[in-house]
Design an enzyme around this catalytic site. Structure first.
Site, PDB file in Angstrom:
ATOM      1  N   ASP A  17      -0.906  18.205 -10.790  1.00 29.03           N
ATOM      2  CA  ASP A  17      -1.336  19.386 -10.263  1.00 29.03           C
ATOM      3  C   ASP A  17      -0.469  20.460 -10.645  1.00 29.03           C
ATOM      4  O   ASP A  17      -0.842  21.475 -10.940  1.00 29.03           O
ATOM      5  CB  ASP A  17      -1.315  19.268  -8.527  1.00 29.03           C
ATOM      6  CG  ASP A  17      -1.485  20.479  -7.846  1.00 29.03           C
ATOM      7  OD1 ASP A  17      -2.373  21.214  -8.170  1.00 29.03           O
ATOM      8  OD2 ASP A  17      -0.584  20.968  -7.232  1.00 29.03           O
ATOM      9  N   MET A  73       0.873  -1.161  -0.147  1.00 34.68           N
ATOM     10  CA  MET A  73      -0.015  -0.059   0.042  1.00 34.68           C
ATOM     11  C   MET A  73       0.782   1.177  -0.070  1.00 34.68           C
ATOM     12  O   MET A  73       0.651   2.215  -0.429  1.00 34.68           O
ATOM     13  CB  MET A  73      -0.920  -0.013   1.223  1.00 34.68           C
ATOM     14  CG  MET A  73      -2.063  -0.867   1.076  1.00 34.68           C
ATOM     15  SD  MET A  73      -2.773  -1.276  -0.270  1.00 34.68           S
ATOM     16  CE  MET A  73      -3.516   0.343  -0.723  1.00 34.68           C
ATOM     17  N   GLU A  74       1.999   1.165   0.744  1.00 35.89           N
ATOM     18  CA  GLU A  74       2.870   2.339   0.695  1.00 35.89           C
ATOM     19  C   GLU A  74       3.555   2.506  -0.617  1.00 35.89           C
ATOM     20  O   GLU A  74       3.545   3.940  -1.213  1.00 35.89           O
ATOM     21  CB  GLU A  74       3.907   2.177   1.760  1.00 35.89           C
ATOM     22  CG  GLU A  74       3.752   2.345   3.266  1.00 35.89           C
ATOM     23  CD  GLU A  74       2.458   1.190   3.574  1.00 35.89           C
ATOM     24  OE1 GLU A  74       2.243   1.145   4.674  1.00 35.89           O
ATOM     25  OE2 GLU A  74       2.537   0.054   2.936  1.00 35.89           O
TER      26      GLU A  74
END
Length: 155
Positions: free
Chosen positions: A126, A111-112
């Site tokens: 972004d 998950m990391e």
């Protein structure tokens, strides 16, 4: 049975206290499709917001360390290595991101690694969205994991 569901069917953090510590490693990858103008701005470091890949690398590292804050049932891990790498495919206007995460502990770091890659690519998005909104993040996946009771796995 899912390990994060208790006998009543409720979400539950897995108890790893009886597991043995060992070396755990995971590698994930993902991509973002941009356009030629954006790729050139990144390569020439001409983005008004700053160095896109350095900033995104730091965001990925920070995200890996904060995974347990983002994913409710993830364990807080003492990570020993986080590496975020980018490669640029000029022909297809794609930036590929690969993230490696390692720890010596009781539970895996899949998950990391996935979180690191996801946030690194979101940071590219972004920082580049002022050029175009037609950006596309894709193919975020686990490539490899090692350590633990389930052993080694690779795609």
């Amino acid at each position: 049975m899912f390990s994060h569901i208790d006998e009543n069917g409720d979400a539950n953090m897995v108890d790893v206290s009886k597991k043995n510590d060992n070396l755990r490693e995971a590698i994930a990858q993902g991509s973002i499709i941009l356009n030629e103008e954006i790729i050139n701005a990144i390569i020439k470091n001409k983005n008004e917001k700053g160095d896109v890949l350095s900033t995104s690398r730091l965001a990925g590292i920070q995200a890996a360390k904060r995974t347990s804050d983002l994913i409710p049932l993830a364990h807080n891990l003492n990570l020993t290595k986080i590496k975020i790498e980018f490669s640029i495919d000029n022909e297809s206007n794609i930036i590929h991101c690969k993230g490696l995460v390692r720890c010596f502990g009781k539970t895996g770091v899949e998950m990391e690694a996935l979180t690191a890659v996801s946030i690194a690519l979101l940071t590219v998005y972004d920082m580049c969205k002022s050029f175009s909104k037609n950006l596309y993040i894709s193919k975020i996946m686990l490539l490899k994991k090692s350590g633990g009771k389930s052993g080694n796995w690779s795609r």
